[in-house]
Design a protein around this motif. Structure first.
Motif, PDB file in Angstrom:
ATOM      1  N   VAL A 161       1.521   6.911  -7.876  1.00  0.00           N
ATOM      2  CA  VAL A 161       0.189   6.304  -7.884  1.00  0.00           C
ATOM      3  C   VAL A 161      -0.589   6.782  -6.656  1.00  0.00           C
ATOM      4  N   CYS A 162      -1.879   6.986  -6.842  1.00  0.00           N
ATOM      5  CA  CYS A 162      -2.735   7.317  -5.702  1.00  0.00           C
ATOM      6  C   CYS A 162      -3.353   6.029  -5.149  1.00  0.00           C
ATOM      7  N   VAL A 163      -3.770   6.103  -3.906  1.00  0.00           N
ATOM      8  CA  VAL A 163      -4.523   4.997  -3.291  1.00  0.00           C
ATOM      9  C   VAL A 163      -5.600   5.614  -2.410  1.00  0.00           C
ATOM     10  N   THR A 164      -6.598   4.809  -2.059  1.00  0.00           N
ATOM     11  CA  THR A 164      -7.534   5.227  -1.009  1.00  0.00           C
ATOM     12  C   THR A 164      -7.418   4.196   0.104  1.00  0.00           C
ATOM     13  N   SER A 165      -8.127   4.433   1.191  1.00  0.00           N
ATOM     14  CA  SER A 165      -8.027   3.467   2.293  1.00  0.00           C
ATOM     15  C   SER A 165      -8.633   2.126   1.883  1.00  0.00           C
ATOM     16  N   ALA A 166      -9.481   2.126   0.842  1.00  0.00           N
ATOM     17  CA  ALA A 166     -10.126   0.872   0.431  1.00  0.00           C
ATOM     18  C   ALA A 166      -9.237   0.021  -0.477  1.00  0.00           C
ATOM     19  N   ASN A 167      -8.254   0.633  -1.130  1.00  0.00           N
ATOM     20  CA  ASN A 167      -7.479  -0.168  -2.095  1.00  0.00           C
ATOM     21  C   ASN A 167      -5.969  -0.109  -1.866  1.00  0.00           C
ATOM     22  N   ALA A 168      -5.515   0.583  -0.818  1.00  0.00           N
ATOM     23  CA  ALA A 168      -4.077   0.827  -0.626  1.00  0.00           C
ATOM     24  C   ALA A 168      -3.282  -0.476  -0.516  1.00  0.00           C
ATOM     25  N   VAL A 169      -3.790  -1.423   0.261  1.00  0.00           N
ATOM     26  CA  VAL A 169      -3.027  -2.663   0.476  1.00  0.00           C
ATOM     27  C   VAL A 169      -2.863  -3.395  -0.859  1.00  0.00           C
ATOM     28  N   LYS A 170      -3.963  -3.540  -1.579  1.00  0.00           N
ATOM     29  CA  LYS A 170      -3.936  -4.261  -2.856  1.00  0.00           C
ATOM     30  C   LYS A 170      -2.964  -3.598  -3.845  1.00  0.00           C
ATOM     31  N   ILE A 171      -3.052  -2.284  -3.939  1.00  0.00           N
ATOM     32  CA  ILE A 171      -2.214  -1.584  -4.921  1.00  0.00           C
ATOM     33  C   ILE A 171      -0.744  -1.675  -4.546  1.00  0.00           C
ATOM     34  N   VAL A 172      -0.425  -1.416  -3.284  1.00  0.00           N
ATOM     35  CA  VAL A 172       0.992  -1.436  -2.883  1.00  0.00           C
ATOM     36  C   VAL A 172       1.560  -2.856  -3.058  1.00  0.00           C
ATOM     37  N   ARG A 173       0.771  -3.847  -2.688  1.00  0.00           N
ATOM     38  CA  ARG A 173       1.241  -5.238  -2.827  1.00  0.00           C
ATOM     39  C   ARG A 173       1.585  -5.548  -4.290  1.00  0.00           C
ATOM     40  N   SER A 224     -11.805   0.992   5.364  1.00  0.00           N
ATOM     41  CA  SER A 224     -12.321   2.287   4.912  1.00  0.00           C
ATOM     42  C   SER A 224     -13.733   2.496   5.460  1.00  0.00           C
ATOM     43  N   THR A 225     -14.285   3.660   5.222  1.00  0.00           N
ATOM     44  CA  THR A 225     -15.653   3.915   5.712  1.00  0.00           C
ATOM     45  C   THR A 225     -16.630   2.893   5.124  1.00  0.00           C
ATOM     46  N   SER A 226     -16.480   2.580   3.829  1.00  0.00           N
ATOM     47  CA  SER A 226     -17.413   1.596   3.263  1.00  0.00           C
ATOM     48  C   SER A 226     -17.120   0.213   3.820  1.00  0.00           C
ATOM     49  N   GLY A 227     -15.829  -0.061   4.099  1.00  0.00           N
ATOM     50  CA  GLY A 227     -15.480  -1.351   4.720  1.00  0.00           C
ATOM     51  C   GLY A 227     -16.171  -1.503   6.065  1.00  0.00           C
ATOM     52  N   CYS A 233      -6.670   6.025  12.047  1.00  0.00           N
ATOM     53  CA  CYS A 233      -6.521   6.135  13.511  1.00  0.00           C
ATOM     54  C   CYS A 233      -5.084   5.810  13.906  1.00  0.00           C
ATOM     55  N   ASN A 234      -4.704   6.280  15.086  1.00  0.00           N
ATOM     56  CA  ASN A 234      -3.353   5.989  15.568  1.00  0.00           C
ATOM     57  C   ASN A 234      -3.208   4.508  15.936  1.00  0.00           C
ATOM     58  N   GLY A 235      -1.949   4.057  16.022  1.00  0.00           N
ATOM     59  CA  GLY A 235      -1.647   2.638  16.237  1.00  0.00           C
ATOM     60  C   GLY A 235      -2.274   2.046  17.479  1.00  0.00           C
ATOM     61  N   GLN A 236      -2.385   2.837  18.575  1.00  0.00           N
ATOM     62  CA  GLN A 236      -2.969   2.272  19.820  1.00  0.00           C
ATOM     63  C   GLN A 236      -4.429   1.882  19.600  1.00  0.00           C
ATOM     64  N   ILE A 237      -5.114   2.639  18.764  1.00  0.00           N
ATOM     65  CA  ILE A 237      -6.513   2.312  18.468  1.00  0.00           C
ATOM     66  C   ILE A 237      -6.570   1.099  17.536  1.00  0.00           C
ATOM     67  N   LEU A 238      -5.708   1.088  16.532  1.00  0.00           N
ATOM     68  CA  LEU A 238      -5.712  -0.039  15.588  1.00  0.00           C
ATOM     69  C   LEU A 238      -5.472  -1.357  16.336  1.00  0.00           C
ATOM     70  N   ASP A 239      -4.642  -1.301  17.392  1.00  0.00           N
ATOM     71  CA  ASP A 239      -4.360  -2.522  18.176  1.00  0.00           C
ATOM     72  C   ASP A 239      -5.610  -3.073  18.858  1.00  0.00           C
ATOM     73  N   LEU A 240      -6.608  -2.226  19.062  1.00  0.00           N
ATOM     74  CA  LEU A 240      -7.821  -2.672  19.777  1.00  0.00           C
ATOM     75  C   LEU A 240      -8.908  -3.168  18.807  1.00  0.00           C
ATOM     76  N   ALA A 241      -8.620  -3.110  17.511  1.00  0.00           N
ATOM     77  CA  ALA A 241      -9.697  -3.309  16.523  1.00  0.00           C
ATOM     78  C   ALA A 241      -9.961  -4.778  16.196  1.00  0.00           C
ATOM     79  N   ASP A 242     -11.230  -5.093  15.929  1.00  0.00           N
ATOM     80  CA  ASP A 242     -11.594  -6.387  15.339  1.00  0.00           C
ATOM     81  C   ASP A 242     -11.546  -6.282  13.823  1.00  0.00           C
ATOM     82  N   TYR A 243     -11.766  -5.073  13.318  1.00  0.00           N
ATOM     83  CA  TYR A 243     -11.743  -4.868  11.868  1.00  0.00           C
ATOM     84  C   TYR A 243     -11.185  -3.476  11.597  1.00  0.00           C
ATOM     85  N   ILE A 244     -10.302  -3.386  10.593  1.00  0.00           N
ATOM     86  CA  ILE A 244      -9.746  -2.086  10.176  1.00  0.00           C
ATOM     87  C   ILE A 244     -10.059  -1.917   8.695  1.00  0.00           C
TER      88      ILE A 244
END
Ligand code: 13P
Ligand code: SF4
Length: 304
Positions: free
Chosen positions: A123-135, A212-215, A199-210
């Motif tokens: 199955v393919c996923v994009t950054s906008a739907n990966a969590v939903k599909i894998v779950r 896709s581009t549309s997200g 982005c790499n994990g160190q950047i994700l740790d600093l995020a308020d929101y992670i």
């Protein structure tokens, strides 16, 4: 003398063509596009639109996906050399070894991949739907290809599954520096940090929101209480961000991330392919195309 914009309009009408552009395309290209979107939105549109000619202002995996989902349509790439380095970063041996080890393995493939890599996947996923599909997959064991950063991000959201990763990455997002994001946070303490899961994990740790581009674009559009944002993705998104939030300020890391392959697309190239029909995306060989299309169609079904 017609402007380039007028010429494109005229050619689009003559050919009954529609122009799709990713948020990372240059501003002047986004300006002439009929639709601008993230990879998920563009792949859905490619199926829904009835125009016989699609001009895809993006990188090759995007045009290829549109062709796989619409074999009868003509898909034109303004720049045939625009490619995504991550789309090639999978070695088949990694997949074969994982399939051998786990009977119930699902190979989950980020859409940023070649048709051949998609054809090895479930199955393919994009950054906008990966969590939903894998779950929602019945499988417990997941091999996520090619992007390890997106894979780790999804794994955190779906802790009940067992993940394996592949060592692929987007060079534009991987090498963005967390120190530069920290510097921006110090300089703009009110700003929220919105980043792409590539982005790499160190950047994700600093995020308020992670997301896709549309997200990212929607988040900034909806959070009107905030008027400063630090953005961890390719700076092409600023075109839409500024349209949605003309009152807000957007800061990018000093080493401003750019996707040279998307940014090299020009209006002259759009005119050229509309005029000549050159750079048409070819359908991959039948067996490969069938399997790759299946992985894409599974995504569209499971994302509903
Ligand atoms: P989106 O899924 O947000 O469109 O991202 C695509 C991409 O190439 C990011 O680098
Ligand atoms: Fe590929 Fe990265 Fe460009 Fe996205 S930003 S298309 S992942 S190189």
């Amino acid at each position: 003398m017609n402007t380039k914009k007028e010429r494109i309009q005229q050619l689009k009408e003559e050919k009954n063509a529609v122009i799709l552009a990713h948020y990372y395309a240059p501003p002047e290209v986004q300006e002439v596009a009929d639709y601008i979107g993230d990879s998920f939105c563009l792949s859905k549109l490619a199926v829904q639109l009835t125009n016989p000619v699609l001009v895809f202002c993006g990188v090759s995996f995007m045009g290829e996906s549109a062709k796989l989902l619409n074999p009868e349509k003509t898909v034109l790439m303004p720049d045939a050399t625009a490619d995504c380095p991550m789309a090639h970063m999978v070695d088949k041996a990694v997949i074969d070894a994982a399939r051998e080890q786990y009977e119930d393995l699902a190979v989950v493939c980020y859409i940023n991949s070649t048709a051949q890599i998609k054809s090895w996947s479930d199955v393919c996923v994009t950054s906008a739907n990966a969590v939903k599909i894998v779950r929602n997959l019945p499988n417990k064991n997941i091999l996520f290809i090619p992007d390890r950063n997106l894979g780790h991000f999804v794994a955190e959201q779906v802790p009940e599954k067992h993940f394996f990763y592949n060592e692929g990455y987007c060079p534009r997002h991987e090498f963005m520096s967390a120190d530069e994001v920290r510097e921006l946070k110090e300089a703009h303490p009110q700003a929220q940090v919105l980043v792409h899961p590539e982005c790499n994990g160190q950047i994700l740790d600093l995020a308020d929101y992670i997301g896709s581009t549309s997200g990212i674009i929607n988040y900034a559009g909806e959070h009107t209480e905030c008027s400063e944002f630090i953005i961890g993705t390719v700076s092409g998104v600023v075109y839409k961000l500024s349209e949605k939030r003309p009152d807000a300020r957007f800061y990018f890391p000093k080493t401003r991330p750019s996707c040279p392959d998307m940014e090299q697309i020009t209006l002259d190239q759009v005119i050229h392919v509309l005029t000549t029909g050159e750079n048409e995306v070819a359908m991959p060989p039948e067996a490969l195309a069938q399997q790759a299309e299946q992985a894409l169609s599974n995504m569209l079904k499971l994302a509903k």
